[in-house]
Design an enzyme around this catalytic site. Structure first.
Site, PDB file in Angstrom:
ATOM      1  N   PHE A  92      22.627  31.554  46.931  1.00  0.00           N
ATOM      2  CA  PHE A  92      22.837  30.369  47.772  1.00  0.00           C
ATOM      3  C   PHE A  92      22.447  29.150  46.963  1.00  0.00           C
ATOM      4  O   PHE A  92      21.274  28.931  46.661  1.00  0.00           O
ATOM      5  CB  PHE A  92      22.013  30.406  49.062  1.00  0.00           C
ATOM      6  CG  PHE A  92      22.289  29.202  49.923  1.00  0.00           C
ATOM      7  CD1 PHE A  92      23.403  29.156  50.729  1.00  0.00           C
ATOM      8  CD2 PHE A  92      21.461  28.093  49.887  1.00  0.00           C
ATOM      9  CE1 PHE A  92      23.689  28.038  51.501  1.00  0.00           C
ATOM     10  CE2 PHE A  92      21.732  26.966  50.646  1.00  0.00           C
ATOM     11  CZ  PHE A  92      22.863  26.942  51.458  1.00  0.00           C
ATOM     12  N   ASP A 132      17.757  27.457  39.485  1.00  0.00           N
ATOM     13  CA  ASP A 132      17.825  26.697  40.739  1.00  0.00           C
ATOM     14  C   ASP A 132      16.517  26.922  41.490  1.00  0.00           C
ATOM     15  O   ASP A 132      16.329  27.940  42.152  1.00  0.00           O
ATOM     16  CB  ASP A 132      19.025  27.166  41.563  1.00  0.00           C
ATOM     17  CG  ASP A 132      19.159  26.419  42.889  1.00  0.00           C
ATOM     18  OD1 ASP A 132      18.194  25.735  43.286  1.00  0.00           O
ATOM     19  OD2 ASP A 132      20.216  26.544  43.534  1.00  0.00           O
ATOM     20  N   LYS A 153      14.754  19.374  47.828  1.00  0.00           N
ATOM     21  CA  LYS A 153      13.950  19.650  49.008  1.00  0.00           C
ATOM     22  C   LYS A 153      12.564  19.034  48.937  1.00  0.00           C
ATOM     23  O   LYS A 153      12.382  17.874  49.253  1.00  0.00           O
ATOM     24  CB  LYS A 153      13.913  21.157  49.272  1.00  0.00           C
ATOM     25  CG  LYS A 153      15.284  21.721  49.666  1.00  0.00           C
ATOM     26  CD  LYS A 153      15.175  23.077  50.287  1.00  0.00           C
ATOM     27  CE  LYS A 153      16.558  23.687  50.566  1.00  0.00           C
ATOM     28  NZ  LYS A 153      17.341  22.955  51.562  1.00  0.00           N
TER      29      LYS A 153
END
Length: 409
Positions: free
Chosen positions: A151, A236, A265
């Site tokens: 993801f 990531d 984030k």
């Protein structure tokens, strides 16, 4: 819990507000039926005044809790001075942000963006440019190897290499140039990398897949393979980074330094969207004016908040808390295995918990926990994710685990 700052109470109830969203909001989410009106630290409060322990933390965007005083102060001070120039001009906050973020991560240069998906898209562009200009891959032949069950976001290019059909169905045609291999399989990765490979793009821990932690040695093996094959390793760390796993970066558990690091984030402290591509100098140096950009990327408000986030991480306090409280989390989950929990994976203050399907789906467990005053989110059927703010106390964590035990019983 510190008393939340008082705000005007909405005139409509939770049920009324949820119904009001239905005709005017795109249905791209299926949120739990709780309407949050205020928050402080690890706690949120709905419009009726009911309090909930936040065990999701905005998918790690709230690593430092809701409205951390240092981050709110940084935002307030910057709001009174300057919020946006665009990158058409310099501003006085960007250099410090980039310098300190590069130093924190052990890399050289920073490309500031806004969202995590933008960081991933930017990383892909940089890797391709590097492949053509530095590695010598023929034009338009560059490939990027990714892992199944990944993801990395939901833009058109990113869903092109997703294996989640819900994310893909109805959104083709898809962007070519990606090869998908099983996660945690070095032999498959080795077979997929060839002279056209610009990069290997991986999550050090797969979050959306259910907090899947690879075998010991896997990340070090990826690092060795990419060096030997002459391609980039892009990590990531948008969900796994910035303290979540007990280290500043999840790759540090294997003493790995990637060529390119993707952050987001928590970098915005739960206040503004902030993301970044952080990389070796020779990699990011392939970008020239006009080839990539973002009006809001690296804006003064984002840089001020991002710098304050880096300051919090420089102390090491939050990494230590994630390590120490991670022991509490694992211990509590160990006690539940065989009592409604079929298994779990955890690192630091992050866990994917597999619920016995006989007891309920992940969604149903989330709804039951909500009624007990604990907020979590499901993923992939009967799996729930636990990712509380790193500011949570041991007592609060034990309370959440007790609530989980209660709903499983």
């Amino acid at each position: 819990m510190t008393a939340p700052t008082q705000v005007p109470v909405p005139t409509r109830s939770s049920a009324e507000l949820i119904r009001a969203e239905e005709p005017v909001l795109a249905h791209n989410y299926h949120p739990l039926p709780v309407v949050v009106a205020r928050a402080e630290g690890t706690w949120v409060e709905d419009v009726e005044g009911r309090r909930y322990l936040d065990m999701l933390a905005g998918y790690s965007a709230l690593n430092f809790g809701h409205r951390h005083p240092a981050l709110i102060d940084a935002a307030h001070r910057q709001l009174d001075r300057l919020t946006l120039t665009s990158r058409a001009f310099h501003h006085d906050k960007l250099a410090e942000f980039a310098e300190r973020l590069a130093e924190l991560t052990g890399l050289d240069m920073v490309l500031p963006m806004n969202t995590g998906a933008e960081a991933v898209e930017s990383g892909i562009k940089v890797a391709r440019k590097w492949a053509y200009e530095v590695k010598g891959v023929p034009a338009d032949r560059a490939t990027i190897v990714v892992a199944a069950e990944n993801f990395h976001g939901r833009t058109t290019t990113i869903v092109s290499f997703s294996t989640d059909e819900t994310a893909r169905q109805g959104f083709g045609p898809f962007t070519p140039g990606f090869r998908i291999v099983p996660y945690n399989d070095l032999a498959a990765l080795e077979a997929a990398v060839d002279e056209t490979t610009a990069a290997v793009l991986l999550e050090p821990i797969q979050g959306e897949a259910g907090v899947v932690v690879p075998d010991a040695g896997y990340l070090a093996g990826v690092r060795e393979l990419t060096r030997r094959k002459g391609c980039l390793f892009i990590a990531d760390e948008i969900q796994s980074g910035l303290g979540r796993t007990g280290r500043t970066l999840a790759v540090e558990h294997e003493s790995v330094v990637p060529d390119v690091l993707l952050l987001g984030k928590a970098l915005g402290g739960g206040i503004v969207p902030v993301s970044a591509v952080v990389a070796r100098r020779d990699v990011l140096a392939v970008l020239r004016p006009g080839e990539h950009g973002s009006t809001f990327g690296g804006n003064p408000l984002a840089a001020a908040v991002g710098t304050a986030v880096v300051e919090l991480l420089e102390t090491g306090e939050y990494q230590r808390r994630a390590t120490e409280l991670g022991v509490v989390l694992r211990g509590g989950l160990d006690r539940l295995v065989g009592k409604g929990v079929t298994g779990f994976r955890a690192r630091g203050l992050w866990a994917g918990v597999d619920i016995d399907p006989v007891i309920g789906t992940g969604r149903e467990i989330g709804e039951r926990l909500m009624r007990e005053g604990v907020l979590v989110k499901d993923t992939h059927g009967s799996t729930i994710r636990l990712a509380p703010p790193l500011t949570i106390t041991a007592d609060e964590l034990e309370s959440a685990l007790g609530a989980l035990e209660k709903v499983l019983a």
